[in-house]
Design an enzyme around this catalytic site. Structure first.
Site, PDB file in Angstrom:
ATOM      1  N   LYS A  59       0.855  -1.188   0.000  1.00  0.00           N
ATOM      2  CA  LYS A  59       0.000   0.000   0.000  1.00  0.00           C
ATOM      3  C   LYS A  59       0.883   1.228   0.000  1.00  0.00           C
ATOM      4  O   LYS A  59       2.000   1.204   0.522  1.00  0.00           O
ATOM      5  CB  LYS A  59      -0.883   0.021   1.255  1.00  0.00           C
ATOM      6  CG  LYS A  59      -2.087   0.921   1.112  1.00  0.00           C
ATOM      7  CD  LYS A  59      -3.235   0.186   0.458  1.00  0.00           C
ATOM      8  CE  LYS A  59      -4.477   1.020   0.334  1.00  0.00           C
ATOM      9  NZ  LYS A  59      -5.625   0.172  -0.019  1.00  0.00           N
TER      10      LYS A  59
HETATM   11  N1  GLU Z   1      -7.429   0.132  -3.208  1.00  0.00           N
HETATM   12  C1  GLU Z   1      -8.182  -1.052  -3.445  1.00  0.00           C
HETATM   13  C2  GLU Z   1      -8.208  -1.915  -2.208  1.00  0.00           C
HETATM   14  O1  GLU Z   1      -7.995  -1.472  -1.119  1.00  0.00           O
HETATM   15  C3  GLU Z   1      -7.730  -1.788  -4.706  1.00  0.00           C
HETATM   16  C4  GLU Z   1      -6.335  -2.301  -4.650  1.00  0.00           C
HETATM   17  C5  GLU Z   1      -5.854  -2.898  -5.970  1.00  0.00           C
HETATM   18  O2  GLU Z   1      -6.641  -3.072  -6.881  1.00  0.00           O
HETATM   19  O3  GLU Z   1      -4.638  -3.185  -6.033  1.00  0.00           O
HETATM   20  O4  GLU Z   1      -8.522  -3.083  -2.291  1.00  0.00           O
END
Ligand code: GLU
Length: 422
Positions: free
Chosen positions: A110
């Site tokens: 993240k």
């Molecule tokens: N931000 C989204 C989540 O928390 C998508 C993450 C992604 O597709 O890599 O799942």
């Protein structure tokens, strides 16, 4: 937003608390437990950016890679004023468990930048994004770490990430990010994917509890990508959306809210959600969580349902569209109320599942029709839901702990096969 709630664990401690319970139930050996508890890497970058006024500002950004045990790191980039390293850490670990629950070949990561995107011009946001990406370019890549949108970022942000990365590696590399515009190797259905996944989970929960979809009452807190797309799809499918909320406040109407019109009000006319004419009773975004409903979908941000307020939640099904909307201290209260919980790492996994499809399509250079994307998503979500619920029943744990156990077990098995390089 994700601010600390008094007397409550912070998001990282909350994520750890669930991990610990699940690891114990699973009988995870000490070494593996300690390895999976820590991220593999944490990067902090300071991003100098010239604002439109000519003033130089330095933003702080993070990218945490929690795990590459099952594949490259995967996870969004969040732009928000209250981003912290602890929050990004928790979100990175959740991505590992989320990808493992739905069994897609990614680890977890993240990113975040401390900034308020609503106060920055498009040109400033582009410069922040490009400098952040440039600082991280050695660590990103289709086989290394693959960002996606999250709160405060969107398909345009991903296009800038892709372009900046491409300039550094000197070749177009669409698979370095997902959630891109369709014109740049994005996938059909990606924009609606998280909301669609929420609906698929709710459909499954209704079937399990022998409840009907037609007229089933739903309250959605959050009207960003997840909340708005989820509400639109559920409204079209026959659910009755009786409550909606975003950062500006909430609306409640027991006769149901016209979601397509509300969507146009907020996104077309750029007006505040609670001012929607004839929308219903106005209230705070928090208050909307406590109205009686069949399904409650917190799809905003972390720490919304806490030990202080969980006793006021009045629903049969709690489907978490956001990451970490319920604190670990609230878990026991929700469980005691016999609310059927669809935990975040399952409930909002539709987004990363279609991100996986996007990555596959980019690497193959062969793109699927929307119906194909949606069918495959349905299949993944239904199968994962069944596995989690079966595990919960078999081992007499709640769905959240069951989801963690399914996920941790998958990662631990992969880790054992790989062994430890020394
Ligand atoms: N931000 C989204 C989540 O928390 C998508 C993450 C992604 O597709 O890599 O799942």
């Amino acid at each position: 937003m994700a601010s600390q709630v008094t007397g409550e664990l912070n998001v990282f401690e909350s994520a750890e608390a669930r991990f610990e319970i699940a690891a114990k139930r699973l009988g995870l050996e000490q070494g593996v437990y300690r390895f999976l508890k820590c991220p593999e890497r944490e990067i902090t970058v300071y991003i100098p950016v010239a604002l439109d006024s000519g003033r130089l500002e330095v933003f702080t950004g993070y990218r945490v890679l929690h795990s590459t045990v099952r594949g490259p790191g995967k996870g969004g980039i969040r732009f928000a004023p209250d981003v912290s390293l602890d929050e990004v850490r928790a979100l990175a670990a959740w991505m590992t468990w989320k990808c493992a629950v739905v069994d897609i070949p990614f680890g977890g990561a993240k990113g975040g930048v401390i900034c308020d995107p609503s106060k920055l011009s498009k040109a400033e946001l582009e410069r922040v994004t490009r400098r952040y990406t440039a600082s991280l370019s050695d660590w990103l890549g289709p086989e290394r770490d693959i960002p996606a949108p999250d709160i405060g970022t969107n398909a345009q942000t991903m296009a800038w990430v892709m372009d900046t990365y491409a300039m550094h590696v000197r070749q177009a590399t669409t698979a370095v990010v997902t959630g891109k515009p369709l014109e740049l190797g994005g996938s059909q259905g990606r924009n609606e994917a998280t909301g669609r996944g929420v609906m698929i989970c709710c459909d499954k929960a209704l079937a399990k509890l022998k409840m009907k979809r037609d007229g089933c009452r739903v309250i959605v807190q959050g009207f960003g990508n997840v909340g708005s797309q989820g509400a639109l799809l559920m409204h079209a499918a026959g659910y009755k959306i009786i409550g909606a909320a975003d950062v500006n406040g909430g609306l409640y109407n027991e006769n149901g809210i016209d979601i397509p019109k509300l969507y146009d009000w907020v996104y077309g006319q750029k007006k505040h959600l609670p001012e929607f004419p004839g929308g219903g009773e106005k209230m705070t975004a928090q208050e909307v969580l406590f109205r009686p409903t069949d399904i409650l979908v917190p799809a905003a941000t972390e720490n919304q349902i806490t030990s202080q307020n969980a006793s006021r939640v009045d629903c049969r099904i709690l489907c978490e569209g956001a990451n970490g909307p319920t604190t670990s201290h609230a878990d026991a209260i929700i469980e005691k109320k016999e609310i059927f919980i669809i935990p975040d790492i399952l409930g909002n996994a539709g987004g990363v599942t279609v991100s996986y499809f996007e990555w596959v399509q980019d690497r193959q250079g062969f793109f699927w029709r929307e119906s194909e994307v949606n069918e495959r998503l349905q299949d993944v979500m239904e199968h994962s839901f069944d596995q989690v619920v079966r595990y919960a029943e078999l081992h007499k744990v709640n769905n959240r702990i069951a989801a963690y156990i399914v996920a941790i077990d998958r990662v631990a098995r992969a880790l054992k096969l790989r062994g430890f390089y020394a």
